[in-house]
Scaffold this active site. Structure first.
Site, PDB file in Angstrom:
ATOM      1  N   GLY A  95     -19.342  63.069 112.782  1.00  0.00           N
ATOM      2  CA  GLY A  95     -20.097  61.838 112.956  1.00  0.00           C
ATOM      3  C   GLY A  95     -19.198  60.680 113.317  1.00  0.00           C
ATOM      4  O   GLY A  95     -19.574  59.805 114.102  1.00  0.00           O
ATOM      5  N   THR A  96     -17.996  60.642 112.736  1.00  0.00           N
ATOM      6  CA  THR A  96     -17.044  59.578 113.063  1.00  0.00           C
ATOM      7  C   THR A  96     -16.659  59.632 114.534  1.00  0.00           C
ATOM      8  O   THR A  96     -16.592  58.597 115.212  1.00  0.00           O
ATOM      9  CB  THR A  96     -15.785  59.703 112.171  1.00  0.00           C
ATOM     10  OG1 THR A  96     -16.155  59.456 110.829  1.00  0.00           O
ATOM     11  CG2 THR A  96     -14.716  58.711 112.592  1.00  0.00           C
ATOM     12  N   GLN A 127     -27.161  58.362 107.629  1.00  0.00           N
ATOM     13  CA  GLN A 127     -27.807  58.477 106.318  1.00  0.00           C
ATOM     14  C   GLN A 127     -29.310  58.750 106.399  1.00  0.00           C
ATOM     15  O   GLN A 127     -29.878  59.332 105.485  1.00  0.00           O
ATOM     16  CB  GLN A 127     -27.564  57.206 105.498  1.00  0.00           C
ATOM     17  CG  GLN A 127     -26.157  57.057 104.965  1.00  0.00           C
ATOM     18  CD  GLN A 127     -25.766  58.155 103.994  1.00  0.00           C
ATOM     19  OE1 GLN A 127     -26.611  58.766 103.344  1.00  0.00           O
ATOM     20  NE2 GLN A 127     -24.476  58.420 103.908  1.00  0.00           N
ATOM     21  N   SER A 156     -24.537  62.779 111.648  1.00  0.00           N
ATOM     22  CA  SER A 156     -23.541  63.691 111.099  1.00  0.00           C
ATOM     23  C   SER A 156     -24.243  64.761 110.275  1.00  0.00           C
ATOM     24  O   SER A 156     -24.966  64.444 109.327  1.00  0.00           O
ATOM     25  CB  SER A 156     -22.536  62.917 110.235  1.00  0.00           C
ATOM     26  OG  SER A 156     -21.476  63.741 109.823  1.00  0.00           O
ATOM     27  N   ALA A 157     -24.006  66.020 110.610  1.00  0.00           N
ATOM     28  CA  ALA A 157     -24.784  67.112 110.024  1.00  0.00           C
ATOM     29  C   ALA A 157     -24.598  67.254 108.522  1.00  0.00           C
ATOM     30  O   ALA A 157     -25.539  67.636 107.809  1.00  0.00           O
ATOM     31  CB  ALA A 157     -24.428  68.425 110.716  1.00  0.00           C
ATOM     32  N   HIS A 158     -23.391  66.989 108.006  1.00  0.00           N
ATOM     33  CA  HIS A 158     -23.174  67.220 106.576  1.00  0.00           C
ATOM     34  C   HIS A 158     -23.919  66.214 105.705  1.00  0.00           C
ATOM     35  O   HIS A 158     -23.987  66.373 104.492  1.00  0.00           O
ATOM     36  CB  HIS A 158     -21.684  67.216 106.236  1.00  0.00           C
ATOM     37  CG  HIS A 158     -21.037  65.872 106.263  1.00  0.00           C
ATOM     38  ND1 HIS A 158     -20.618  65.262 107.423  1.00  0.00           N
ATOM     39  CD2 HIS A 158     -20.737  65.010 105.267  1.00  0.00           C
ATOM     40  CE1 HIS A 158     -20.082  64.097 107.131  1.00  0.00           C
ATOM     41  NE2 HIS A 158     -20.148  63.910 105.832  1.00  0.00           N
ATOM     42  N   CYS A 171     -11.391  49.325  91.746  1.00  0.00           N
ATOM     43  CA  CYS A 171     -10.490  50.052  90.852  1.00  0.00           C
ATOM     44  C   CYS A 171     -10.615  51.558  90.999  1.00  0.00           C
ATOM     45  O   CYS A 171      -9.974  52.308  90.272  1.00  0.00           O
ATOM     46  CB  CYS A 171     -10.725  49.629  89.402  1.00  0.00           C
ATOM     47  SG  CYS A 171     -12.405  49.181  89.013  1.00  0.00           S
TER      48      CYS A 171
END
Length: 460
Positions: free
Chosen positions: A69-70, A177, A194-196, A320
């Site tokens: 996807g990136t 998403q 993005s498939a995942h 953090c």
């Protein structure tokens, strides 16, 4: 173990597993070849593209597969900007885009282009009118996610797309998403996924570019995927990605209703179970499975470890929990509390019993973390006394600066001030958020000899 981090990666859908195993036997050959095995592979690739295009809402010849996807985002942004370089080099992104979009914007700016970030409200949504006002004659591309990956807020894509269409500017939508839940509404120009994120295998992204959109692929040329995604296609993974998208879409309506009830259960009950909590994101215009909240006086990394030990896998936007020690850019843009941040993103099939168990475990876990941090009791960091106090929190990370502030605010009279010295970037976000939650006045910040001084006036 209850896996509550589907927004990062959804568990592999059973249909994806079946399709992947089957295509390993049938789809291993080069789909560009004319012999029998190649033709068989080409049929599988074409069928996967048609199925994916139907789910996206585009033509099959408008959609290509990428290694992630990136990569789809980076290729889409670079190709659209290059295709419209004669128009100008102005790029618009929202302040809460996924890091892949923001990194592409940084690269564009480093190369001499200009970038404008559109702000969001406290719910994490852009104002369509404000977005439209930033469009210029030299705007080459605009980007807007369909829904936020950290807080679940859905964006007004259709309204922004209409404004972009009127201005003659293509709109790229990062739909990673939301694509598993349905098509993206509106007249978008480019779309990535993005498939995942929807239960397909990792390593498969998609890029859709509408006909008529000027697009110039960047990098060395390649005959694969219309020249927009070079390299040999991972055909088994692509087939599994398409099969799983169709499968989750078939289940989407019923599963969305069920997950909305579970996330609403968390949204409504957490503030009553855990003191000093801010639930963030739009309460209604949101993805079905994501709910995010932040806890005052909590070390986010410790909280995540404790929840993991209790059997819950969740994620966080707290500084953090990050090696950079800076708060999530999404929470920062929204202006909400970042410390002790927890994102719960439920995968399809999540059992109601797991959510109930999470709600039982959470209060004690947060209380234990706060107790370890000693929040909030007497402090030993007071340098001065009287109507104005100075708290030295230099060198101490979130949530300590806010804890120290809470410890001493009652030691100054109403109208008195507390000056918190901190060199932690999260303090810039968390101290104003604490003031809003506590009904105290945040006066502002000023440079200090070391770090920054944050001024708070006691109002009650």
């Amino acid at each position: 173990m209850a896996y509550f981090d589907a927004a990062s990666a959804a568990p592999l859908h059973p249909v994806a597993r079946q399709a992947l195993l089957a295509s390993l036997d049938e789809g291993w050959a080069d789909p560009a070849r004319l012999y029998r095995e190649g033709r068989r592979a080409r049929l599988l690739l074409d069928a996967a593209r048609e199925a994916m295009a139907e789910c996206v809402g585009c033509r099959p010849d408008e959609l290509v597969f990428t290694p992630s996807g990136t990569r789809a985002v980076h290729s889409g942004v670079a190709g659209a900007l290059a295709g419209r370089r004669r128009v100008g080099s102005h790029l618009i992104v929202s302040a809460v885009e996924h890091s892949s979009v923001l990194h592409a914007a940084e690269a564009h700016e480093a190369g001499g282009g200009s970038v404008t970030q559109v702000g969001v409200d406290r719910a994490g949504a852009v104002d369509p009118a404000a977005y439209a006002a930033i469009l210029r004659e030299d705007t080459a591309l605009a980007c807007l996610q369909s829904a936020n990956h950290e807080v679940g807020t859905e964006q007004p894509v259709a309204e922004v797309a209409e404004a972009c269409r009127t201005a003659g500017v293509p709109l790229l939508v990062d739909a990673a998403q939301s694509l598993g839940w349905g098509r993206v509404e509106g007249d978008w120009s480019l779309l990535t996924g993005s498939a995942h994120k929807w239960g397909g295998p990792a390593g498969v992204g998609l890029l859709a570019v509408r006909k008529g959109v000027r697009f110039a692929p960047q990098g060395p040329g390649d005959e694969r995927e219309s020249g927009r995604a070079p390299g040999f296609e991972n055909l088994p993974a692509i087939v599994a990605a398409a099969a799983s998208l169709r499968a989750v879409r078939a289940e989407a309506a019923a599963e969305a209703a069920r997950l909305r009830e579970l996330t609403e259960r968390i949204r409504s009950r957490v503030p009553g179970l855990v003191p000093d909590v801010e639930v963030v994101g739009d309460p209604s215009r949101r993805l079905p499975g994501i709910v995010t909240f932040s806890c005052l006086y909590v070390d986010g990394e410790t909280l995540l470890h404790e929840l993991d030990r209790a059997g819950f896998s969740v994620s966080s936007g707290s500084s953090c929990t990050s090696s950079t020690l800076t708060p999530s850019h999404v929470l920062k843009a929204m202006g909400v509390l970042s410390e002790g941040n927890v994102r719960v993103s439920l995968p399809p099939g999540t059992a109601a019993e797991d959510v109930e168990r999470f709600l039982e475990v959470l209060p004690g876990t947060v209380a234990a973390v706060r107790e370890k941090l000693g929040a909030p009791t007497a402090t030993d960091t007071v340098r001065t006394a009287g109507p104005d106090l100075v708290v030295d929190a230099l060198g101490r990370r979130c949530p300590v600066p806010v804890i120290e502030l809470a410890k001493v605010i009652g030691d100054v009279p109403v109208g008195g001030t507390v000056r918190v010295l901190s060199d932690d970037e999260a303090a810039r976000l968390d101290i104003p958020a604490w003031c809003e939650m506590r009904g105290q006045e945040y006066v502002g910040e000023e440079p200090a000899e070391e770090g920054t001084a944050y001024l708070v006036r006691r109002t009650r």
